[in-house]
Design a protein around this motif. Sequence first.
Motif, PDB file in Angstrom:
ATOM      1  N   MET A   1       0.833  -1.192   0.000  1.00 59.62           N
ATOM      2  CA  MET A   1       0.000   0.000   0.000  1.00 59.62           C
ATOM      3  C   MET A   1       0.870   1.246   0.000  1.00 59.62           C
ATOM      4  SD  MET A   1      -3.180   0.761   2.524  1.00 59.62           S
ATOM      5  CE  MET A   1      -2.839   2.159   3.556  1.00 59.62           C
ATOM      6  N   GLU A   2       0.447   2.224  -0.788  1.00 58.04           N
ATOM      7  CA  GLU A   2       1.189   3.475  -0.912  1.00 58.04           C
ATOM      8  C   GLU A   2       1.142   4.245   0.406  1.00 58.04           C
ATOM      9  OE1 GLU A   2       1.449   6.771  -4.495  1.00 58.04           O
ATOM     10  OE2 GLU A   2      -0.425   5.771  -4.082  1.00 58.04           O
ATOM     11  N   LYS A   3       2.288   4.654   0.883  1.00 60.72           N
ATOM     12  CA  LYS A   3       2.350   5.370   2.157  1.00 60.72           C
ATOM     13  C   LYS A   3       2.848   6.793   1.930  1.00 60.72           C
ATOM     14  CE  LYS A   3       3.214   1.358   5.027  1.00 60.72           C
ATOM     15  NZ  LYS A   3       4.142   0.638   5.910  1.00 60.72           N
ATOM     16  N   PRO A   4       2.419   7.710   2.816  1.00 59.16           N
ATOM     17  CA  PRO A   4       2.927   9.078   2.682  1.00 59.16           C
ATOM     18  C   PRO A   4       4.395   9.143   3.102  1.00 59.16           C
ATOM     19  CG  PRO A   4       1.592   8.886   4.658  1.00 59.16           C
ATOM     20  CD  PRO A   4       1.471   7.563   3.928  1.00 59.16           C
ATOM     21  N   ILE A   5       5.085  10.114   2.567  1.00 59.64           N
ATOM     22  CA  ILE A   5       6.477  10.352   2.939  1.00 59.64           C
ATOM     23  C   ILE A   5       6.501  11.132   4.253  1.00 59.64           C
ATOM     24  CG2 ILE A   5       8.562  11.627   2.300  1.00 59.64           C
ATOM     25  CD1 ILE A   5       7.759  11.084  -0.646  1.00 59.64           C
ATOM     26  N   ILE A   6       7.308  10.682   5.195  1.00 59.55           N
ATOM     27  CA  ILE A   6       7.471  11.407   6.456  1.00 59.55           C
ATOM     28  C   ILE A   6       8.422  12.572   6.197  1.00 59.55           C
ATOM     29  CG2 ILE A   6       8.339  11.296   8.825  1.00 59.55           C
ATOM     30  CD1 ILE A   6       7.555   8.283   8.786  1.00 59.55           C
ATOM     31  N   VAL A   7       7.891  13.781   6.206  1.00 55.10           N
ATOM     32  CA  VAL A   7       8.698  14.967   5.916  1.00 55.10           C
ATOM     33  C   VAL A   7       9.570  15.310   7.114  1.00 55.10           C
ATOM     34  CG1 VAL A   7       8.607  17.424   5.350  1.00 55.10           C
ATOM     35  CG2 VAL A   7       6.981  15.834   4.301  1.00 55.10           C
ATOM     36  N   ALA A   8       8.987  15.257   8.304  1.00 53.66           N
ATOM     37  CA  ALA A   8       9.713  15.527   9.536  1.00 53.66           C
ATOM     38  C   ALA A   8       8.942  14.885  10.674  1.00 53.66           C
ATOM     39  CB  ALA A   8       9.851  17.026   9.770  1.00 53.66           C
ATOM     40  N   LYS A   9       9.650  14.480  11.705  1.00 56.79           N
ATOM     41  CA  LYS A   9       9.001  13.869  12.862  1.00 56.79           C
ATOM     42  C   LYS A   9       8.693  14.916  13.913  1.00 56.79           C
ATOM     43  CE  LYS A   9      10.997   9.370  11.964  1.00 56.79           C
ATOM     44  NZ  LYS A   9      11.873   8.284  12.435  1.00 56.79           N
ATOM     45  N   GLU A  10       8.226  16.040  13.422  1.00 54.89           N
ATOM     46  CA  GLU A  10       7.792  17.139  14.280  1.00 54.89           C
ATOM     47  C   GLU A  10       6.861  18.014  13.466  1.00 54.89           C
ATOM     48  OE1 GLU A  10      11.369  19.201  15.312  1.00 54.89           O
ATOM     49  OE2 GLU A  10      11.613  20.005  13.304  1.00 54.89           O
ATOM     50  N   PRO A  11       5.927  18.714  14.122  1.00 57.41           N
ATOM     51  CA  PRO A  11       5.029  19.590  13.383  1.00 57.41           C
ATOM     52  C   PRO A  11       5.709  20.896  13.001  1.00 57.41           C
ATOM     53  CG  PRO A  11       4.544  19.713  15.719  1.00 57.41           C
ATOM     54  CD  PRO A  11       5.622  18.668  15.569  1.00 57.41           C
ATOM     55  N   ALA A  12       5.085  21.614  12.094  1.00 54.96           N
ATOM     56  CA  ALA A  12       5.550  22.942  11.692  1.00 54.96           C
ATOM     57  C   ALA A  12       4.624  23.976  12.317  1.00 54.96           C
ATOM     58  CB  ALA A  12       5.528  23.077  10.174  1.00 54.96           C
ATOM     59  N   SER A  65      -0.880  11.983  11.369  1.00 57.33           N
ATOM     60  CA  SER A  65      -1.902  12.505  12.287  1.00 57.33           C
ATOM     61  C   SER A  65      -3.287  11.987  11.929  1.00 57.33           C
ATOM     62  CB  SER A  65      -1.899  14.035  12.248  1.00 57.33           C
ATOM     63  OG  SER A  65      -2.981  14.533  13.023  1.00 57.33           O
ATOM     64  N   LYS A  66      -4.076  11.671  12.946  1.00 58.26           N
ATOM     65  CA  LYS A  66      -5.475  11.266  12.731  1.00 58.26           C
ATOM     66  C   LYS A  66      -6.382  12.502  12.688  1.00 58.26           C
ATOM     67  CE  LYS A  66      -5.162   6.614  13.226  1.00 58.26           C
ATOM     68  NZ  LYS A  66      -3.734   6.502  12.945  1.00 58.26           N
ATOM     69  N   ASN A  67      -5.794  13.670  12.891  1.00 50.93           N
ATOM     70  CA  ASN A  67      -6.563  14.915  12.878  1.00 50.93           C
ATOM     71  C   ASN A  67      -5.912  15.937  11.945  1.00 50.93           C
ATOM     72  OD1 ASN A  67      -8.542  16.811  13.658  1.00 50.93           O
ATOM     73  ND2 ASN A  67      -7.174  17.671  15.214  1.00 50.93           N
ATOM     74  N   PRO A  68      -5.649  15.521  10.693  1.00 48.75           N
ATOM     75  CA  PRO A  68      -4.987  16.453   9.776  1.00 48.75           C
ATOM     76  C   PRO A  68      -5.872  17.665   9.456  1.00 48.75           C
ATOM     77  CG  PRO A  68      -5.858  14.561   8.557  1.00 48.75           C
ATOM     78  CD  PRO A  68      -6.055  14.274  10.032  1.00 48.75           C
ATOM     79  N   PRO A  69      -5.293  18.834   9.266  1.00 48.57           N
ATOM     80  CA  PRO A  69      -3.876  19.087   9.056  1.00 48.57           C
ATOM     81  C   PRO A  69      -3.078  19.264  10.345  1.00 48.57           C
ATOM     82  CG  PRO A  69      -5.078  21.126   8.859  1.00 48.57           C
ATOM     83  CD  PRO A  69      -6.115  20.046   9.081  1.00 48.57           C
ATOM     84  N   TYR A  70      -3.748  19.092  11.478  1.00 48.76           N
ATOM     85  CA  TYR A  70      -3.092  19.424  12.742  1.00 48.76           C
ATOM     86  C   TYR A  70      -2.323  18.242  13.335  1.00 48.76           C
ATOM     87  CZ  TYR A  70      -6.307  23.258  12.168  1.00 48.76           C
ATOM     88  OH  TYR A  70      -6.980  24.336  11.636  1.00 48.76           O
ATOM     89  N   CYS A  71      -1.252  18.558  14.008  1.00 48.51           N
ATOM     90  CA  CYS A  71      -0.473  17.546  14.722  1.00 48.51           C
ATOM     91  C   CYS A  71      -1.313  16.988  15.875  1.00 48.51           C
ATOM     92  CB  CYS A  71       0.796  18.198  15.287  1.00 48.51           C
ATOM     93  SG  CYS A  71       1.770  17.139  16.365  1.00 48.51           S
ATOM     94  N   ASP A  72      -1.311  15.657  16.024  1.00 49.16           N
ATOM     95  CA  ASP A  72      -2.002  15.031  17.147  1.00 49.16           C
ATOM     96  C   ASP A  72      -1.044  14.242  18.034  1.00 49.16           C
ATOM     97  OD1 ASP A  72      -1.439  12.727  15.747  1.00 49.16           O
ATOM     98  OD2 ASP A  72      -3.509  12.007  15.669  1.00 49.16           O
ATOM     99  N   GLY A  73       0.254  14.431  17.799  1.00 44.68           N
ATOM    100  CA  GLY A  73       1.248  13.745  18.608  1.00 44.68           C
ATOM    101  C   GLY A  73       1.692  12.405  18.032  1.00 44.68           C
ATOM    102  N   ALA A  74       1.124  11.993  16.902  1.00 43.86           N
ATOM    103  CA  ALA A  74       1.463  10.689  16.302  1.00 43.86           C
ATOM    104  C   ALA A  74       2.948  10.578  15.969  1.00 43.86           C
ATOM    105  CB  ALA A  74       0.614  10.454  15.052  1.00 43.86           C
ATOM    106  N   HIS A  75       3.606  11.704  15.707  1.00 44.06           N
ATOM    107  CA  HIS A  75       5.035  11.679  15.334  1.00 44.06           C
ATOM    108  C   HIS A  75       5.896  11.116  16.464  1.00 44.06           C
ATOM    109  CE1 HIS A  75       4.505  15.584  17.394  1.00 44.06           C
ATOM    110  NE2 HIS A  75       5.714  15.334  17.848  1.00 44.06           N
TER     111      HIS A  75
END
Length: 78
Positions: A1-12, A65-75
């Motif tokens: 399955m196609e997965k998203p690329i992890i850009v950074a392990k922290e929010p912007a 994140s399960k609440n995109p576009p916002y960070c939910d701590g999943a990183h």
Amino acid sequence: MEKPIIVAKEPALVTLEPGFFAWCSCGRSTNQPFCDGSHNGTKFTPVLFKLAEKQDAWLCQCKQSKNPPYCDGAHKSL
Ligand code: FES
């Protein structure tokens, strides 16, 4: 399955003016954390959102994140 690329392990942290925004869900955009159209040809679509007021926001860059576009701590579990 196609997965998203992890850009950074922290929010912007971004300051957003009122308006419409498109958050990159695929991780391929060169304009992170926003969409630049690079999802074309993938299963991903950007998350569109609207803000009525200026605000600071922590936007997800790990794309888990399960609440995109916002960070939910999943990183934190990556
Ligand atoms: S950066 Fe993705 S959940 Fe925090």
